[in-house]
Write a protein that holds these residues in place. Structure first.
Motif, mmCIF file in Angstrom:
data_model
loop_
_atom_site.group_PDB
_atom_site.id
_atom_site.type_symbol
_atom_site.label_atom_id
_atom_site.label_comp_id
_atom_site.label_asym_id
_atom_site.label_seq_id
_atom_site.Cartn_x
_atom_site.Cartn_y
_atom_site.Cartn_z
ATOM 1 N N VAL A 152 0.883 -1.122 -0.074
ATOM 2 C CA VAL A 152 0.053 -0.317 -0.081
ATOM 3 C C VAL A 152 0.854 1.254 -0.162
ATOM 4 C CG1 VAL A 152 -1.557 1.188 1.292
ATOM 5 C CG2 VAL A 152 -1.860 -0.884 1.123
ATOM 6 N N TRP A 153 2.040 1.686 1.001
ATOM 7 C CA TRP A 153 2.561 2.365 1.271
ATOM 8 C C TRP A 153 3.909 2.940 -0.610
ATOM 9 C CZ3 TRP A 153 8.288 4.341 0.345
ATOM 10 C CH2 TRP A 153 8.739 5.097 1.058
ATOM 11 N N LEU A 154 4.048 1.171 -0.896
ATOM 12 C CA LEU A 154 4.856 1.897 -2.601
ATOM 13 C C LEU A 154 3.593 2.085 -3.641
ATOM 14 C CD1 LEU A 154 7.112 -1.365 -2.264
ATOM 15 C CD2 LEU A 154 7.877 1.509 -2.229
ATOM 16 N N GLN A 155 2.495 1.945 -3.104
ATOM 17 C CA GLN A 155 1.599 2.159 -4.675
ATOM 18 C C GLN A 155 1.111 3.565 -4.027
ATOM 19 O OE1 GLN A 155 -0.788 -1.669 -4.058
ATOM 20 N NE2 GLN A 155 0.110 -2.013 -6.692
ATOM 21 N N ASP A 156 0.348 4.174 -2.832
ATOM 22 C CA ASP A 156 -0.485 4.731 -2.988
ATOM 23 C C ASP A 156 0.422 6.578 -2.301
ATOM 24 O OD1 ASP A 156 -2.339 3.794 -2.698
ATOM 25 O OD2 ASP A 156 -2.971 4.021 -0.368
ATOM 26 N N TYR A 157 2.141 6.543 -1.962
ATOM 27 C CA TYR A 157 3.088 7.326 -1.484
ATOM 28 C C TYR A 157 3.833 7.423 -2.710
ATOM 29 C CZ TYR A 157 -0.293 7.119 2.370
ATOM 30 O OH TYR A 157 -0.894 7.646 3.081
ATOM 31 N N PHE A 158 4.898 6.311 -2.383
ATOM 32 C CA PHE A 158 6.357 6.165 -3.404
ATOM 33 C C PHE A 158 6.090 6.310 -4.650
ATOM 34 C CE2 PHE A 158 10.632 4.492 -4.474
ATOM 35 C CZ PHE A 158 11.147 5.476 -3.391
ATOM 36 N N LEU A 159 5.295 5.595 -5.422
ATOM 37 C CA LEU A 159 4.855 4.856 -7.351
ATOM 38 C C LEU A 159 4.617 6.474 -7.343
ATOM 39 C CD1 LEU A 159 3.280 1.545 -7.734
ATOM 40 C CD2 LEU A 159 5.817 2.921 -9.076
ATOM 41 N N PRO A 160 3.526 7.274 -6.865
ATOM 42 C CA PRO A 160 3.058 8.713 -7.836
ATOM 43 C C PRO A 160 4.362 9.786 -7.594
ATOM 44 C CG PRO A 160 1.671 8.055 -5.462
ATOM 45 C CD PRO A 160 2.321 7.222 -6.027
ATOM 46 N N LEU A 161 5.408 9.538 -6.873
ATOM 47 C CA LEU A 161 6.557 10.204 -7.068
ATOM 48 C C LEU A 161 7.367 10.027 -8.257
ATOM 49 C CD1 LEU A 161 7.919 10.396 -3.479
ATOM 50 C CD2 LEU A 161 6.981 12.317 -4.525
ATOM 51 N N ALA A 162 7.950 8.608 -8.290
ATOM 52 C CA ALA A 162 8.776 7.970 -9.487
ATOM 53 C C ALA A 162 7.534 8.577 -10.621
ATOM 54 C CB ALA A 162 8.613 6.224 -9.055
ATOM 55 N N LYS A 163 6.545 8.383 -10.641
ATOM 56 C CA LYS A 163 6.178 8.731 -12.371
ATOM 57 C C LYS A 163 5.237 10.061 -11.958
ATOM 58 C CE LYS A 163 2.771 4.352 -12.007
ATOM 59 N NZ LYS A 163 1.489 3.668 -12.358
ATOM 60 N N ASN A 164 5.923 10.990 -11.777
ATOM 61 C CA ASN A 164 5.793 12.799 -11.578
ATOM 62 C C ASN A 164 7.452 13.167 -12.563
ATOM 63 O OD1 ASN A 164 6.097 15.105 -11.445
ATOM 64 N ND2 ASN A 164 5.804 15.243 -8.924
ATOM 65 N N GLU A 165 6.714 13.605 -13.473
ATOM 66 C CA GLU A 165 8.007 13.512 -14.166
ATOM 67 C C GLU A 165 8.965 15.142 -13.753
ATOM 68 O OE1 GLU A 165 7.424 12.922 -18.388
ATOM 69 O OE2 GLU A 165 5.962 11.585 -17.799
ATOM 70 N N THR A 166 8.553 15.857 -13.515
ATOM 71 C CA THR A 166 9.133 16.764 -12.135
ATOM 72 C C THR A 166 10.180 16.057 -11.853
ATOM 73 O OG1 THR A 166 7.809 17.462 -11.357
ATOM 74 C CG2 THR A 166 7.343 18.403 -12.854
ATOM 75 N N ARG A 167 9.773 14.973 -11.371
ATOM 76 C CA ARG A 167 11.552 14.651 -10.366
ATOM 77 C C ARG A 167 12.308 13.682 -10.533
ATOM 78 N NH1 ARG A 167 9.345 14.754 -4.701
ATOM 79 N NH2 ARG A 167 11.026 13.269 -4.346
ATOM 80 N N SER A 168 13.495 14.291 -10.526
ATOM 81 C CA SER A 168 14.302 13.528 -11.248
ATOM 82 C C SER A 168 15.123 12.695 -10.216
ATOM 83 C CB SER A 168 14.907 13.791 -11.936
ATOM 84 O OG SER A 168 16.095 14.882 -11.241
ATOM 85 N N ASP A 169 14.982 12.121 -9.237
ATOM 86 C CA ASP A 169 15.445 12.035 -7.835
ATOM 87 C C ASP A 169 14.841 10.449 -7.573
ATOM 88 O OD1 ASP A 169 12.951 13.570 -6.889
ATOM 89 O OD2 ASP A 169 13.781 13.973 -5.583
#
Length: 141
Positions: free
Chosen positions: A88-105
């Motif tokens: 749940v944490w990976l899907q709800d919190y972490f994956l959205p960061l990885a999918k955010n095109e403005t986040r390269s980190d």
């Protein structure tokens, strides 16, 4: 985030990642795309060598541990709520960061495939346990 947060952590934004993160699921290690993305993440000017197999299972095949054995049902029942919450944490919190095109980190190679892999963390891999509404796992009746 705590497992008993009343809001499930929804009001705990954290956009201050201090170090770049490259996250993968162990089943991705055999995929060439993982190594290409890792090469880009590291800024390596050459392909990464990854043809050596490394295992932590030792060399004695008689010492194989079968976690689906009835002996380990209680252990899995205790671990599955943690596994479920990680998913749940990976899907709800972490994956959205990885999918955010403005986040390269924050990098997860093929995040949609990764999401499907971690979705499986919610289910007992042996098929013997089921999750109750209160979040505990018990033997199927």
């Amino acid at each position: 985030l705590g497992p008993d947060d009343a809001d499930g952590g929804k009001n705990t934004p954290n956009n201050k990642v201090r170090n770049p993160i490259f996250l993968y699921e162990q089943h991705m290690l055999g995929e060439e795309y993982l190594w290409e993305d890792l090469r880009g993440f590291l800024g390596a000017g050459h392909p990464l060598k990854h043809d050596k197999r490394v295992s932590s299972h030792g060399k004695d095949p008689t010492r194989f541990l079968n976690f689906c054995n009835d002996t380990y049902d209680d252990f899995r029942a205790r671990m599955m709520p943690i596994s479920y919450n990680v998913s749940v944490w990976l899907q709800d919190y972490f994956l959205p960061l990885a999918k955010n095109e403005t986040r390269s980190d924050v990098i997860i190679p093929k995040p949609d495939s990764f999401s499907k892999m971690v979705e499986s963390y919610k289910v007992d891999p042996c098929g013997k346990l089921e999750r109750l509404e209160n979040g505990t796992f018990v033997l199927k009746g």
